[in-house]
Design a protein around this motif. Structure first.
Motif, short mmCIF file in Angstrom:
data_model
loop_
_atom_site.label_atom_id
_atom_site.label_comp_id
_atom_site.label_asym_id
_atom_site.label_seq_id
_atom_site.Cartn_x
_atom_site.Cartn_y
_atom_site.Cartn_z
N ARG A 57 51.75 -23.79 13.91
CA ARG A 57 51.00 -23.10 15.01
C ARG A 57 51.10 -22.00 13.41
NH1 ARG A 57 52.10 -17.79 16.03
NH2 ARG A 57 51.72 -16.54 18.37
N ALA A 58 51.69 -21.42 12.68
CA ALA A 58 51.55 -20.49 11.79
C ALA A 58 50.10 -21.16 11.06
CB ALA A 58 53.08 -19.99 11.18
N MET A 59 50.45 -21.42 10.92
CA MET A 59 49.00 -22.30 9.12
C MET A 59 47.66 -22.09 10.12
SD MET A 59 51.31 -25.25 7.71
CE MET A 59 49.51 -26.31 6.87
N PHE A 60 47.47 -22.57 11.86
CA PHE A 60 46.53 -22.63 12.25
C PHE A 60 45.98 -21.56 12.78
CE2 PHE A 60 46.85 -26.87 11.66
CZ PHE A 60 45.47 -27.78 12.39
N THR A 61 47.00 -20.60 12.86
CA THR A 61 46.42 -18.84 13.95
C THR A 61 46.45 -17.79 12.33
OG1 THR A 61 48.45 -18.67 14.62
CG2 THR A 61 47.24 -19.94 15.79
N GLY A 62 47.80 -18.02 12.25
CA GLY A 62 47.45 -17.32 11.10
C GLY A 62 48.77 -15.83 11.36
N THR A 100 53.05 -19.69 0.92
CA THR A 100 52.36 -19.80 -0.44
C THR A 100 50.67 -20.08 -0.49
OG1 THR A 100 54.17 -20.36 -1.64
CG2 THR A 100 51.73 -20.34 -2.90
N VAL A 101 50.53 -21.06 0.67
CA VAL A 101 49.18 -21.00 0.52
C VAL A 101 48.21 -20.61 1.44
CG1 VAL A 101 47.31 -23.03 0.93
CG2 VAL A 101 49.36 -23.40 -0.93
N PHE A 102 48.54 -20.17 2.52
CA PHE A 102 48.50 -19.37 3.79
C PHE A 102 48.14 -18.09 3.90
CE2 PHE A 102 47.89 -24.25 4.74
CZ PHE A 102 46.79 -24.46 4.93
N VAL A 244 40.40 -21.48 16.65
CA VAL A 244 41.83 -22.26 15.80
C VAL A 244 40.94 -23.27 15.34
CG1 VAL A 244 43.78 -24.00 15.76
CG2 VAL A 244 43.59 -20.86 17.52
N PRO A 245 41.05 -23.70 13.94
CA PRO A 245 42.01 -23.25 13.28
C PRO A 245 41.72 -22.44 12.50
CG PRO A 245 41.98 -25.54 12.42
CD PRO A 245 40.72 -25.35 13.66
N LYS A 246 42.16 -20.40 12.18
CA LYS A 246 41.45 -19.97 11.97
C LYS A 246 41.18 -19.92 10.44
CE LYS A 246 42.34 -14.62 11.21
NZ LYS A 246 41.51 -14.73 10.06
N TRP A 247 41.63 -20.01 9.28
CA TRP A 247 40.84 -20.59 8.28
C TRP A 247 39.90 -21.06 8.67
CZ3 TRP A 247 39.76 -25.64 7.14
CH2 TRP A 247 40.83 -26.51 7.12
N LEU A 248 39.48 -22.07 9.35
CA LEU A 248 38.13 -22.80 9.52
C LEU A 248 36.98 -21.85 10.05
CD1 LEU A 248 36.27 -25.87 9.02
CD2 LEU A 248 37.47 -26.13 11.46
N ALA A 249 37.16 -21.21 11.33
CA ALA A 249 36.73 -20.25 11.75
C ALA A 249 35.86 -19.16 10.55
CB ALA A 249 37.42 -19.47 12.95
#
Length: 257
Positions: A57-62, A100-102, A244-249
């Protein structure tokens, strides 16, 4: 004890497993984690799987990093033997990697140490070995920048996941092996891997993971009309899932290069 990885990965045909998978696959991680909460108070593996959901969830939504940390500490407190401690260590490595990454907070040393501890604790035949190898591949690829080590880890994870019938993990290993191929300029190999990842996710109904697969396939598509179509479908799915995913949006909102 429940089997590690079975409840959240779509391979558990119990009522709980089906319900958790339906929610996870649609990006309803909090609801899925709530279903696991009662059992996770006593079952070390359910506690680990609940942590896994909240980290995803944290990785996908930040967002939601603190609940993931709390869930991890609870899982660690329940671990009573080496297999359970190894499972919890694997999750700690994953959370440290994701942070680290997100999130941009360097916990790379913690990630490497935790995954090394998991490797020492888990039995050679543990069902968590494929997940561990995949995560070691992620660290090698995105943190230590060792493409050869990443490829070897992803291949081990892929072969073991296929042997276990873990199609969802195979979709991830196909995706990351394809990413390495793309970086090496091997577009045909990358296209094959991204296509396989997309196919598996569509067949499983892993809706929240389809948009990233579409976007990655578009990046190695030779025909621009097809690449445009794939990115358009990815945007539609991201909007459907509320960004979602936020990084992709964020990525899809940028003008095409």
């Amino acid at each position: 004890m429940s089997q590690p990885g079975s409840v959240t990965g779509g391979t558990d045909d119990s009522a709980l497993g089906r319900a958790v998978w339906r929610l996870r696959s649609r990006g309803c991680w909090d609801d899925a984690a709530a279903l696991l909460a009662p059992g996770a108070e006593k079952d070390a593996y359910l506690a680990v799987e609940r942590t896994h959901l909240l980290v995803e969830r944290a990785m996908f939504t930040g967002d939601g990093w603190a609940p993931a940390e709390d869930a991890l500490r609870a899982a660690e407190s329940l671990a009573g033997d080496n297999e359970e401690r190894g499972a919890a260590a694997c999750e700690r490595g994953n959370l440290a990697y994701a942070t680290t990454v997100f999130r941009g907070r360097d916990r790379s040393d913690e990630a490497r140490v935790a995954l090394g501890r998991a490797a020492a604790l888990l039995t050679p035949g543990s069902r968590l070995r494929p997940r561990l190898d995949f995560r070691r591949g992620l660290v090698a690829h995105h943190i230590t920048r060792n493409a050869a080590a990443a490829q070897a880890a992803f291949k081990r994870a892929h072969e073991a996941a296929a042997a276990q019938g873990d199609a969802l993990l195979c979709s991830f290993t196909w995706r990351h092996l394809a990413g390495l191929a793309a970086e090496d300029g091997e577009r045909a190999e990358a296209h094959k891997g991204f296509s396989e990842s997309l196919r598996i996710r569509e067949e499983l109904g892993y809706l929240v993971g389809i948009a990233p697969a579409l976007a990655s396939l578009a990046d190695v598509e030779d025909e621009e009309p097809e690449a445009t179509r794939l990115r358009g479908e990815a945007r539609r799915l991201v909007r459907l899932l509320g960004g979602v995913p936020k990084w992709l949006a964020d990525q899809l909102a940028q003008p095409a290069s």
